[in-house]
Design an enzyme around this catalytic site. Structure first.
Site, PDB file in Angstrom:
ATOM      1  N   THR A   1       1.284  -1.286   0.385  1.00 17.35           N
ATOM      2  CA  THR A   1      -0.061  -0.307   0.033  1.00 17.35           C
ATOM      3  C   THR A   1       1.110   1.187   0.285  1.00 17.35           C
ATOM      4  OG1 THR A   1      -1.621  -1.098   1.632  1.00 17.35           O
ATOM      5  CG2 THR A   1      -1.153   1.493   1.434  1.00 17.35           C
TER       6      THR A   1
ATOM      7  N   GLY B   1      -1.270  -6.938   5.279  1.00 17.62           N
ATOM      8  CA  GLY B   1      -1.395  -4.915   5.437  1.00 17.62           C
ATOM      9  C   GLY B   1      -2.638  -4.888   5.028  1.00 17.62           C
ATOM     10  N   SER B   2      -3.323  -3.724   5.048  1.00 15.76           N
ATOM     11  CA  SER B   2      -4.794  -3.510   5.195  1.00 15.76           C
ATOM     12  C   SER B   2      -4.801  -3.059   4.032  1.00 15.76           C
ATOM     13  CB  SER B   2      -4.612  -2.437   6.188  1.00 15.76           C
ATOM     14  OG  SER B   2      -3.996  -0.894   5.809  1.00 15.76           O
TER      15      SER B   2
ATOM     16  N   GLY C   1      -9.721  12.293   9.024  1.00 11.57           N
ATOM     17  CA  GLY C   1      -8.435  11.105   9.870  1.00 11.57           C
ATOM     18  C   GLY C   1      -7.604  11.769   8.599  1.00 11.57           C
TER      19      GLY C   1
ATOM     20  N   GLY D   1     -11.064   4.755   7.478  1.00 11.64           N
ATOM     21  CA  GLY D   1     -10.272   3.932   8.505  1.00 11.64           C
ATOM     22  C   GLY D   1      -9.734   3.546   7.430  1.00 11.64           C
TER      23      GLY D   1
ATOM     24  N   HIS E   1       6.022   3.441   9.079  1.00  8.01           N
ATOM     25  CA  HIS E   1       7.126   2.821  10.445  1.00  8.01           C
ATOM     26  C   HIS E   1       6.990   2.304  11.022  1.00  8.01           C
ATOM     27  CE1 HIS E   1       4.974   6.296  10.858  1.00  8.01           C
ATOM     28  NE2 HIS E   1       4.880   6.179  11.782  1.00  8.01           N
TER      29      HIS E   1
ATOM     30  N   HIS F   1      21.671  27.975  14.843  1.00  2.00           N
ATOM     31  CA  HIS F   1      19.891  29.445  14.728  1.00  2.00           C
ATOM     32  C   HIS F   1      20.209  30.010  13.249  1.00  2.00           C
ATOM     33  CE1 HIS F   1      18.685  33.523  15.494  1.00  2.00           C
ATOM     34  NE2 HIS F   1      19.762  33.455  14.523  1.00  2.00           N
TER      35      HIS F   1
HETATM   36  P1  FAD Z   1       0.190  -3.214   3.044  1.00  2.00           P
HETATM   37  O1  FAD Z   1       1.553  -1.863   2.895  1.00  2.00           O
HETATM   38  O2  FAD Z   1      -0.864  -2.736   2.901  1.00  2.00           O
HETATM   39  O3  FAD Z   1       1.279  -4.284   2.281  1.00  2.00           O
HETATM   40  C1  FAD Z   1       0.544  -5.803   2.239  1.00  2.00           C
HETATM   41  C2  FAD Z   1       1.089  -5.883   0.901  1.00  2.00           C
HETATM   42  O4  FAD Z   1       0.033  -7.870   1.007  1.00  2.00           O
HETATM   43  C3  FAD Z   1       0.642  -5.863  -0.229  1.00  2.00           C
HETATM   44  O5  FAD Z   1       1.400  -5.137  -1.517  1.00  2.00           O
HETATM   45  C4  FAD Z   1      -0.256  -6.747  -1.437  1.00  2.00           C
HETATM   46  O6  FAD Z   1      -0.705  -7.187  -2.561  1.00  2.00           O
HETATM   47  C5  FAD Z   1      -0.060  -7.745  -0.135  1.00  2.00           C
HETATM   48  N1  FAD Z   1      -0.960  -8.994  -0.319  1.00  2.00           N
HETATM   49  C6  FAD Z   1      -2.238  -9.149   0.455  1.00  2.00           C
HETATM   50  N2  FAD Z   1      -2.328 -10.792   0.592  1.00  2.00           N
HETATM   51  C7  FAD Z   1      -1.368 -11.193  -0.047  1.00  2.00           C
HETATM   52  C8  FAD Z   1      -1.468 -12.682  -0.641  1.00  2.00           C
HETATM   53  N3  FAD Z   1      -2.236 -13.309   0.340  1.00  2.00           N
HETATM   54  N4  FAD Z   1      -0.426 -13.078  -1.461  1.00  2.00           N
HETATM   55  C9  FAD Z   1       0.404 -12.517  -1.177  1.00  2.00           C
HETATM   56  N5  FAD Z   1       0.141 -11.323  -1.381  1.00  2.00           N
HETATM   57  C10 FAD Z   1      -0.808 -10.569  -0.655  1.00  2.00           C
HETATM   58  N6  FAD Z   1       1.942   5.574   6.602  1.00  2.00           N
HETATM   59  C11 FAD Z   1       2.681   6.396   7.477  1.00  2.00           C
HETATM   60  O7  FAD Z   1       3.561   5.976   7.716  1.00  2.00           O
HETATM   61  N7  FAD Z   1       2.994   7.776   6.720  1.00  2.00           N
HETATM   62  C12 FAD Z   1       1.844   8.268   5.101  1.00  2.00           C
HETATM   63  O8  FAD Z   1       2.769   9.049   5.627  1.00  2.00           O
HETATM   64  C13 FAD Z   1       0.984   6.895   5.273  1.00  2.00           C
HETATM   65  N8  FAD Z   1       0.261   7.653   4.075  1.00  2.00           N
HETATM   66  C14 FAD Z   1      -0.355   6.520   3.594  1.00  2.00           C
HETATM   67  C15 FAD Z   1      -1.495   6.797   2.597  1.00  2.00           C
HETATM   68  C16 FAD Z   1      -2.294   6.431   2.186  1.00  2.00           C
HETATM   69  C17 FAD Z   1      -3.022   7.173   1.037  1.00  2.00           C
HETATM   70  C18 FAD Z   1      -2.419   5.329   2.407  1.00  2.00           C
HETATM   71  C19 FAD Z   1      -3.904   4.408   2.400  1.00  2.00           C
HETATM   72  C20 FAD Z   1      -1.845   4.544   3.090  1.00  2.00           C
HETATM   73  C21 FAD Z   1      -0.794   5.617   4.273  1.00  2.00           C
HETATM   74  N9  FAD Z   1      -0.149   5.240   5.356  1.00  2.00           N
HETATM   75  C22 FAD Z   1       1.445   6.244   6.045  1.00  2.00           C
HETATM   76  C23 FAD Z   1      -0.287   3.718   5.897  1.00  2.00           C
HETATM   77  C24 FAD Z   1       0.691   2.956   4.912  1.00  2.00           C
HETATM   78  O9  FAD Z   1       0.303   1.916   3.862  1.00  2.00           O
HETATM   79  C25 FAD Z   1       0.158   1.293   5.337  1.00  2.00           C
HETATM   80  O10 FAD Z   1       0.345   1.230   7.603  1.00  2.00           O
HETATM   81  C26 FAD Z   1       1.443   0.764   5.257  1.00  2.00           C
HETATM   82  O11 FAD Z   1       1.800   0.586   3.830  1.00  2.00           O
HETATM   83  C27 FAD Z   1       1.376  -0.848   5.677  1.00  2.00           C
HETATM   84  O12 FAD Z   1       1.966  -2.007   5.272  1.00  2.00           O
HETATM   85  P2  FAD Z   1       1.999  -3.235   5.765  1.00  2.00           P
HETATM   86  O13 FAD Z   1       3.628  -4.257   4.916  1.00  2.00           O
HETATM   87  O14 FAD Z   1       1.332  -3.834   7.280  1.00  2.00           O
HETATM   88  O15 FAD Z   1       1.346  -3.740   4.425  1.00  2.00           O
HETATM   89  P1  NAD Z   2      -8.500   7.436  10.165  1.00  2.00           P
HETATM   90  O1  NAD Z   2      -8.739   6.483  11.380  1.00  2.00           O
HETATM   91  O2  NAD Z   2      -7.206   8.709  10.428  1.00  2.00           O
HETATM   92  O3  NAD Z   2      -9.365   8.346  10.477  1.00  2.00           O
HETATM   93  C1  NAD Z   2     -10.927   8.116  10.109  1.00  2.00           C
HETATM   94  C2  NAD Z   2     -12.208   9.228  10.631  1.00  2.00           C
HETATM   95  O4  NAD Z   2     -13.151   8.913   9.701  1.00  2.00           O
HETATM   96  C3  NAD Z   2     -12.268   9.453  11.441  1.00  2.00           C
HETATM   97  O5  NAD Z   2     -11.938  10.444  12.475  1.00  2.00           O
HETATM   98  C4  NAD Z   2     -13.767   9.242  12.039  1.00  2.00           C
HETATM   99  O6  NAD Z   2     -14.199  10.024  13.416  1.00  2.00           O
HETATM  100  C5  NAD Z   2     -13.839   9.028  10.914  1.00  2.00           C
HETATM  101  N1  NAD Z   2     -15.277   8.835  10.217  1.00  2.00           N
HETATM  102  C6  NAD Z   2     -15.506   7.023  10.926  1.00  2.00           C
HETATM  103  N2  NAD Z   2     -16.786   6.576  10.681  1.00  2.00           N
HETATM  104  C7  NAD Z   2     -17.140   8.213   9.817  1.00  2.00           C
HETATM  105  C8  NAD Z   2     -18.513   8.089   9.795  1.00  2.00           C
HETATM  106  N3  NAD Z   2     -19.201   7.242   8.791  1.00  2.00           N
HETATM  107  N4  NAD Z   2     -18.283   9.036   8.941  1.00  2.00           N
HETATM  108  C9  NAD Z   2     -17.920  10.163   9.041  1.00  2.00           C
HETATM  109  N5  NAD Z   2     -16.733  10.093   9.285  1.00  2.00           N
HETATM  110  C10 NAD Z   2     -16.011   8.619   9.603  1.00  2.00           C
HETATM  111  O7  NAD Z   2      -8.831   6.927   9.190  1.00  2.00           O
HETATM  112  P2  NAD Z   2      -7.921   7.036   7.415  1.00  2.00           P
HETATM  113  O8  NAD Z   2      -7.955   8.468   7.643  1.00  2.00           O
HETATM  114  O9  NAD Z   2      -9.052   6.041   6.576  1.00  2.00           O
HETATM  115  O10 NAD Z   2      -6.231   6.735   7.414  1.00  2.00           O
HETATM  116  C11 NAD Z   2      -6.536   5.362   7.565  1.00  2.00           C
HETATM  117  C12 NAD Z   2      -4.895   5.171   8.538  1.00  2.00           C
HETATM  118  O11 NAD Z   2      -4.287   5.105   7.288  1.00  2.00           O
HETATM  119  C13 NAD Z   2      -5.310   5.495   9.468  1.00  2.00           C
HETATM  120  O12 NAD Z   2      -4.399   4.084  10.155  1.00  2.00           O
HETATM  121  C14 NAD Z   2      -3.933   6.116   9.193  1.00  2.00           C
HETATM  122  O13 NAD Z   2      -2.277   5.830  10.350  1.00  2.00           O
HETATM  123  C15 NAD Z   2      -3.529   5.845   7.611  1.00  2.00           C
HETATM  124  N6  NAD Z   2      -2.107   6.858   6.932  1.00  2.00           N
HETATM  125  C16 NAD Z   2      -0.971   7.281   7.185  1.00  2.00           C
HETATM  126  C17 NAD Z   2      -0.745   8.870   7.281  1.00  2.00           C
HETATM  127  C18 NAD Z   2      -0.207   9.254   7.844  1.00  2.00           C
HETATM  128  O14 NAD Z   2       0.960   8.128   8.811  1.00  2.00           O
HETATM  129  N7  NAD Z   2       0.622  10.792   7.212  1.00  2.00           N
HETATM  130  C19 NAD Z   2      -1.285   9.218   6.047  1.00  2.00           C
HETATM  131  C20 NAD Z   2      -2.531   8.337   5.455  1.00  2.00           C
HETATM  132  C21 NAD Z   2      -2.929   7.199   6.241  1.00  2.00           C
END
Ligand code: FAD
Ligand code: NAD
Length: 468
Positions: free
Chosen positions: A42, A146-147, A184, A274, A324, A447
């Protein structure tokens, strides 16, 4: 004969690929299984990296339009070339995912392409897209799958007009109106991108505040800053339905606690309420691996599931869904498998919202300290009193340090400001070493830097800051 490995990691996101590299560095024979065409999960493909490419580019566009004149730079009014901006994002993704391919080769990690399933401990089946299957024998398995985005009941995602973050990273044109559901991290980051590029953004949030989990004062002040940027908020409100109309959408909203419904028209809606753990297709029931009531793989403190030889890390287990955090768990489990004492300090995991200004936080919030009954002191220093911030016209925001009242140990740090996501790490390192506000205040800071505001906040916890 099936090929045999010391460890097989399913999923190559930041949890999986980092685990694979560390395990290989520690001398293990490592396999990874990935169902997507590119590695990196992801984070690299549809998360952290593409969103930061668009956040940076849109921030530059915004600065060229509104900040350059104040700095004495006269240019013709900047025009958006969305196709080129998206190409920059795609190139950034390709360069990062290609980097993982290089790391796998460099570390002699065998990559299997296809969906991994676990029929039992010691075995992984890989089914490729063409249906062909392969069996791997392995001493250990790490689930790092992942998720995925959480659905809003009754609302069908088409990734065109009703999108998750994935669709919001590739709109073909700037939507005139964008309704963001959920205030969020995703909603505020991607809402900021499209607001800067010209959308009228309205954020609907179920709770009575934005960024739940962040320090309350930070959340309140940050909301005001976003409002000044033109983003509207409808707090304590829920979306109960979305209908497709002519070319757009009609969204029904209701007060969260019930009451009269209203409808609003919008061109696009981003569902960002979420993410949920992803375990589909793994066959965990066959292997006997336990999930909790939220669908997360249950592990002990050493990432081991209830089945010997099967481990899990990252978004698929409990804890903050952050890249991270997944990476650190990947390193820890590799070290544990190598007989070392791998571990993650969950008390010191920074969290950053990459908006403008950025919001960064590590450790406890004031609300958490109050709930825990901890006697603490809070010290705040504003960027309006920082010379470098003034020179850069970046005076929005502040640094807040929370320290134990008796021992002066730093328990939390919260920063709203330009580059907050870089500055937060000095507090993280300090906290990792159990440091005090005085330790930070006595550390010489260059500074003029924005980081001097961190030191001033630390000074404020004891003798008082110099510059206010
Ligand atoms: P993932 O990165 O979700 O990777 C899971 C992998 O498993 C995928 O490649 C998937 O294809 C593979 N997979 C799943 N099932 C199978 C299977 N059965 N066989 C083979 N492969 C499989 N986090 C931050 O810390 N900073 C950020 O700025 C940030 N920005 C984000 C922005 C967005 C739009 C989103 C959606 C998320 C963001 N996140 C951020 C969250 C971050 O992406 C996740 O916390 C992180 O990717 C989780 O890592 P993971 O390795 O657990 O899983
Ligand atoms: P989030 O959990 O950060 O925020 C979801 C928000 O949606 C919350 O404020 C919640 O109260 C609200 N909500 C829930 N149900 C709702 C409803 N029915 N109607 C209106 N509001 C509702 O989730 P996200 O923004 O989808 O991000 C998902 C995950 O990805 C987070 O866990 C985050 O840590 C990760 N992520 C991290 C970064 C980063 O670190 N910069 C960037 C993007 C995503």
């Amino acid at each position: 004969m099936a090929e045999s490995f010391d460890v097989t990691i399913i999923g190559t996101g930041p949890g999986g690929y980092v685990c694979a590299v560390r395990a290989a560095q520690l001398g293990m024979k490592v396999a990874v299984v990935e169902k997507w065409a590119t590695f990196g999960g992801t984070c690299l493909n549809i998360g952290c990296i593409p969103s930061k490419a668009l956040l940076h580019a849109s921030e530059m566009f915004e600065e060229a339009t509104h900040l350059f004149p104040q700095l004495g730079i006269d240019i013709a009014e900047p025009r958006l070339n969305l196709t080129a901006m998206m190409a920059h994002k795609d190139d950034t993704v390709a360069s990062n995912t290609g980097g993982i391919e290089y790391l796998f080769k460099k570390n002699k990690i065998t990559a299997f392409r296809g969906t991994g399933a676990i029929p039992a401990a010691g075995k992984v089946f890989v089914t490729a897209e063409d249906g062909s299957a392969q069996e791997i024998e392995t001493r250990n398995i790490v689930i790092a799958t992942g998720s995925v985005s959480t659905d809003l009941p009754g609302i069908e995602i088409d990734e065109d007009k009703i999108v998750t973050s994935t669709g919001a990273l590739k709109f073909k044109k700037v939507p005139e109106n964008l309704l963001v559901i959920g205030a969020g991290v995703i909603g505020l980051e991607l809402g900021s991108v499209w607001a800067r590029l010209g959308s009228k953004v309205t954020v609907v949030e179920f709770l009575d505040r934005i960024l739940p989990g962040m320090d309350g004062e930070v959340s309140k002040q940050f909301q005001r800053m976003l409002q000044k940027q033109g983003i509207d908020f409808k707090l304590s409100t829920k979306v109960t339905g979305i209908e497709k109309t002519g070319g757009g959408l009609s969204v029904t909203l209701e007060p969260a606690q019930g009451g009269d419904a209203e409808t609003v028209a919008t061109d696009a809606a981003l569902v960002s309420i979420g993410r949920k753990p992803f375990t589909e297709g793994l066959g965990l029931a066959d292997a006997g691996v336990d999930l909790d009531d939220r669908g997360r793989v249950v592990t002990d403190a050493h990432y081991k599931t209830n089945v010997n030889g099967i481990y899990a890390i990252g978004d698929v287990v409990a804890g903050p869904m952050l890249a991270h955090k997944a990476e650190d768990e990947g390193i820890a489990v590799a070290e544990i498998l190598a007989g070392q004492a791998g571990h993650v300090n969950y008390g010191v995991i920074p969290s950053v919202v990459y908006t403008s200004p950025e919001v960064a936080s590590v450790g406890k919030t004031e609300e958490e300290l109050k709930a825990d009954g901890v006697a603490y002191k809070a010290s705040k220093f504003p960027f309006t009193a920082n010379g470098r911030a003034k020179a850069m016209l970046a005076t929005q925001g502040f640094v807040k340090i929370l320290a134990d009242k008796q021992t002066d140990r730093v328990l939390g740090c919260h920063i709203v400001g330009k580059n907050a996501g870089e500055m937060i790490h000095e507090a993280a390192v300090l906290m990792e070493f159990g440091g005090s506000a005085e330790d930070l205040a006595r550390t010489c800071h260059a500074h003029p830097t924005m980081s001097e505001a961190v030191r001033e906040a630390a000074l404020g916890a004891n003798d008082g800051p110099i510059h206010i």
